[in-house]
Every structure is written in C-alpha cells, then in structure tokens.
Design a protein around this motif. Sequence first.
Motif, short mmCIF file in Angstrom:
data_model
loop_
_atom_site.label_atom_id
_atom_site.label_comp_id
_atom_site.label_asym_id
_atom_site.label_seq_id
_atom_site.Cartn_x
_atom_site.Cartn_y
_atom_site.Cartn_z
N THR A 125 0.81 -1.22 0.00
CA THR A 125 0.00 0.00 0.00
C THR A 125 0.84 1.26 0.00
OG1 THR A 125 -0.11 0.00 2.39
CG2 THR A 125 -1.98 -0.97 1.22
N SER A 126 0.16 2.34 -0.32
CA SER A 126 0.79 3.66 -0.37
C SER A 126 0.99 4.20 1.04
CB SER A 126 -0.12 4.59 -1.17
OG SER A 126 -0.07 5.89 -0.67
N ALA A 127 1.98 5.09 1.18
CA ALA A 127 2.25 5.71 2.48
C ALA A 127 1.51 7.05 2.62
CB ALA A 127 3.74 5.90 2.68
N ASP A 128 0.64 7.34 1.67
CA ASP A 128 -0.17 8.57 1.78
C ASP A 128 -1.59 8.19 2.14
OD1 ASP A 128 1.90 10.28 1.01
OD2 ASP A 128 1.56 9.73 -1.10
N PHE A 129 -2.13 8.92 3.03
CA PHE A 129 -3.52 8.65 3.40
C PHE A 129 -4.17 9.97 3.82
CE2 PHE A 129 -7.07 7.52 6.08
CZ PHE A 129 -7.61 6.42 5.43
N VAL A 130 -5.35 10.21 3.29
CA VAL A 130 -6.04 11.45 3.65
C VAL A 130 -6.85 11.22 4.93
CG1 VAL A 130 -7.65 13.24 2.89
CG2 VAL A 130 -6.16 12.10 1.23
N THR A 131 -6.49 11.96 5.97
CA THR A 131 -7.11 11.79 7.28
C THR A 131 -8.61 12.08 7.24
OG1 THR A 131 -5.05 12.56 8.21
CG2 THR A 131 -6.92 12.50 9.71
N GLN A 132 -9.37 11.23 7.88
CA GLN A 132 -10.81 11.42 7.98
C GLN A 132 -11.11 12.57 8.96
OE1 GLN A 132 -13.35 9.41 6.47
NE2 GLN A 132 -14.66 11.03 7.27
N ILE A 133 -11.97 13.46 8.55
CA ILE A 133 -12.36 14.55 9.46
C ILE A 133 -13.48 14.04 10.36
CG2 ILE A 133 -13.32 16.89 9.61
CD1 ILE A 133 -11.92 17.47 6.93
#
Length: 635
Positions: free
Chosen positions: A230-238
């Motif tokens: 998997t990628s090391a980027d993740f968009v944080t859930q608000i």
Amino acid sequence: MRNYIIEDLPHYYEQYKKSIKNPKKFWDGIADKNFVWYQRWNKVVKYDMDKAKITWFKNAKLNITKNCLDRHLSIRGEKTAIIWEPNDPQEKSQHISYSELYRRVNKTANVLKEMGIKKGDRVCIYLPMIPELAVVMLACAKLGAVHSVIFAGFSAAAVASRVNDCGAKMMITSDGSYRGSKILDLKSIIDEALEQCQTVEHVLVVKRTDNKVNMQEGRDFWMEGLFEKTSADFVTQIMDAEDPLFILYTSGSTGKPKGMLHTCAGYMVYTGYTFKNVFNYQENDVYWCTADIGWITGHSYILYGPLINGATTVIFEGIPTYPEPDRFWEIIEKHKVTQFYTAPTAIRSLAKESADWVDKHDLSSLRVIGSVGEPINDEAWHWFNDHVGRKKCPIVDTWWQTETGGIMISPIPFVTPTKPTYATLPLPGVQPVLMDDKRNEITGNQVTGNLCIRFPWPGIARTIWGDHQRYKETYFTAFPGKYFTGDGALRDEVGYYRITGRVDDVVIVSGHNLGTAPIEDSINEHPAVAESAIVGFPHDIKGSALYGFVILKESGESRQKENLKKEINQLISDQIGPIAKLDKIQFVSGLPKTRSGKIMRRILRKIAEGDLSNFGDISTLLNPEIVEEIKIERI
Ligand code: 6R9
C-alpha cells in the motif's frame, strides 16, 4: 500544555477554583491552546445528567491522529515515539520515530480501507503488546473506524461476546504471542471465537511468532503482504467531536459485557491534559506504563496521552518475572525510564521477591512513579517508595476508571505532598462529592461515603455501546444528578481522598460497616502473609461475618496454621478492633483475578456463602483453575 502546567500548590488551588467556578472557560482554554482542530466548537459542554446525555466541544472537527502524529513531524519527526521492548531480552528492542510511526499508520490505514473499512465501522483488535497494536489503533482512528481492543488473553467465548456486542466488521490478530517462556496461539482462539460471529468479514494476521496457523481462504490475510503493497499517503478522515473513537469493554463485570464508548474530542483533551500534569512529562523523558493496551490505562496512558504530548512511550511485550524477577528494573535501567506507572498487584508480587533484585539496579533516571488499578496498601506503597523511588520520587496514586477516560484524583508530582494510600486531590475540572446511602451529600472533612462526581469532565464515557438505558441506570440513577463511581472514599482533615474500595465490598457485621480493604491491609502486615481477600458471608447472629482468603509467603508455609490464624486475628483486633476479626480463615495458593489484576470478589463471596454452583463466566480470569482449588478446600 501551554498555560496549563500546574506549578506549585497555590497554583493548583487557583487552577482548581477557576475550573470549578467556570468549567467552560477552563476547558475552552485548554482545548484552544494545545490541540489542532479543523474547526472550532460552538459549545464547550452541554449536559443532562438525568438523561445521561453529555457532549463536549460540540460541532468541532478534528482527528486525534493529527494531534498524536502529524503535528509533531516538523519539530520532533526523528524523535522516538515508541520504544518497544520484546518479551525476550536477547531480542533487540526497537525505537520507532514519529515520522516512521506516521508512515506505518498511513500504510495500515490504507490496508484497512482497501479491505472495506469505512468511518464508523467497528474493528476488533486481539494482539500482543507489539508495535503493530499501537499502529492499528491509530490507523483506525485516522480513518474514523471505531477500535475495540480485546485483551489478548481472553478466551474465545469472551472474544465472541464482545465481537457480537459491537458488531465488528474486521478482526486484527497475530499468529501468536510470547508471554514469558510460553507461546500463546492467538489465531486459533480467534478462529474458535469467530465460529460464533456473523459480522466479521476479514481477519488480518500480524506475524510475530511464526507459529503455523490456519488461514481461511477469502477471510484471512497476512498484514505484512498487504502493508508492503500500500501507499504511504492517506487522507485523514475529518471527525466530529462526538463521533465514536473507541469501545472498550470493562473488566470483571457479570453478565453481558459493558462496552464503554469514548468519543473523539473530549477524550483527546482530557488524556492530553492529565498526562502532561500527572506525570510531569518533559521533552526528553522516557515514560513507561506497564499496563496492557487492552485496558483503559494502556489506551489513555501508553498510547493517546503520551503521543498527544509528543512523548517517548515504552511498550513492553513481556511479564515482570521473565526471565528473572528483575525484568522491570532492568528495563528502567536500560532505557533510562523517567516515569514508571504500574499497578499495586505487580508491586506486591515483586515485593515478595528478595529486595536484592531491585536494589542492584541503577534506577536513578526515575523522577515520578505511579500506581493505578486498585487501592495501594500501606506496605506496598512503602516498598514502592523505598526500593523503586528510593525516597526521591513522588508516587502518583491515580484513581480513575474505564468510564472516566482519564485520571481523576491524583497527586501532581512536586506539587501535592503525597500521603501513603491516598490518591489525594481531584484534578482541575473534577468535582468529587461523597454521598450517604440516603442520597444526602456528606459535607466537611474526615468523612466517608459513596464517591460521586458532580459535573461532567471531557473524558467521561458517553454511553454503553447499544444500551444507553443501562448506562443511565448504572451510573446516573443511584444518586440523581450525579455520576456514581461505585467506589467508596474517605476525605481526610485536609480534603485528601483515599479510595476505600468498591462500595459493594463493605460488609456489615453486627451493625458495623466494615470495609474489607483496611482489614486486608492489616492482615498483609503479618510477616508470613503475601496477600489476602476478605468477603462477607451470612451469619445467624451478626447478620454477616467475615471470611478471609489468605496467601502465605513461602516462609510462612511451614508455620503452624492454627497459630497463624490466631496471630492474624490478633493483628486485626489490634489495628481495627475485635469487631473486624475473621470468623473463617482459609489459606489458599492464589486468588481469582481478572486480567487487570483485580480480585474477583464475586466468586469468593459465593464460595464463602457455600453457593458452589454457577460462578458465571470465569473464562476471563487470569487463573480460572484456582477457583476449583479454593472450592474444594473451603472451610
Ligand atoms: C484505571 C482503571 C476502575 C476501578 C475503580 C476503583 C479501582 C483504580 C485506583 C483504584 C484505588 C486507585 N481503582 N485506580 N482504587 N486507588 N488509584 O483501573 O480502570 O479497570 O475500569 O477499574 O479500579 O475501584 O472503580 P478500571
């Protein structure tokens, strides 16, 4: 905690008064200055104690992982977030930096997402004390899933009832767990548990022991393989302030498990604030809490509280007595631990060993030592003070509960003068009250009563998962308008609190209310006694009488048992009064304990009463086998 560090006793009293006079302003200031938010709240607190409805920081938007990880990256990215100390001292310990932890959490959040986990889904976690445990909890928080950690020692039946109660969609476990010289096969416990669960779609398995495990096609996946890809980027859930963060089942209760629900903002603010003040945490400290992350102490004070403060927190996989009974002291010396937070049960069991085990280690790095989980008896307090703190470290005896989210009553180190066996003063924002059985408030000092809390604090659990009615009945109906803790407490002449134990541990003998904890304290002072538990049993004349279960130290084993009984009763008689003498004394080799070290008095009470059937679920005990032994040898 900018502007909220308690500096000395007058400052404590000043802060305390402000927090009570205007709690909204007090918590607003803390939340505003010390955390990162996507959006501010429009109401600090709203509550209705009769309906048991409480909200903090309403409509704020945040994610706790922004506060635990992201915000540290620019200033302490290379600082160690987690020191992991394995079970086997020959295996290398790991130092995981904030930036590395951030990377692992992102990749793991992607793994969960790819497996179909969305905001609000429940994920059960059954893992040993390995770094992945912290990583998966934070990954859940990052994507908005609700984690429910189940202590990795619970039986399949206990796991199944928790999984079913919260309707978990995913289970995360490992191929095994090292505990001292043993290897526990966690995966087959999960396999057995899941036979009774319909909601779990996937099981992620972390590799730890290289045990051979069964992998069910389509359901079970190795974490490692997925993580690599998997990628090391993740968009944080608000997240909204009151969105669920986690569910944690309380230990030792009868019947259906009680899933305490904690929410995002209040829990974050409360654990962040209390960690900083109660442990006097400074930037280069190495903090170690020996609890298991499967308990609230581990959630709040191994993981969230320390990381919110950018601390270095130790995670220890093993047990205090492996390979030798000085493992704790060796770890303190090795990692130069500055704060050491443990439980009276651990202290007592290590105090049974020769003092050389502790005295030979260099513990000079320690600055603050702490205790949690049950009342700490006088003997254990002094042993801890003399041999571990070496009379130089304040002991923070911290009283709190799974339900309270964080520490409620505790000394502030270097601020509050300590007093053996006293949790001392409430933290700012906490308003303890003592109530009598007729629901009247007991005012003044040198009094005892049922411990309640008058006003909500940000860390309070918001409900019992799926059963708000039970939450209301358990905590808000015994003393209307107040939160009832279930504990009894004494307030001394200067207003210090001493927790006297669960109020259901009071036995009324010939009309006298006797707390079992002080009687146990005095028995434990007998040089031949290692530990004891007292319960009441019905008595024709006295109403109730006292039954003592006593564990002897090895040195006491050979002594004449009848003489010992007399000596024990003489000691009680001298220290408390003849009324507190025990009618029956049974010498036992162990006491039934929950995994967090609490004595299961419910079982002892049944045995003392002669009701030898139907002990309920004892599979969650640390030592279920002891029940049979105590039963057979009952007097
Ligand atoms: C944090 C934790 C809560 C119960 C609580 C009380 C007992 C905890 C204590 C203490 C005396 C202390 N307790 N800390 N009693 N002094 N410093 O242990 O949570 O597992 O929910 O237990 O533990 O009886 O009500 P939890």
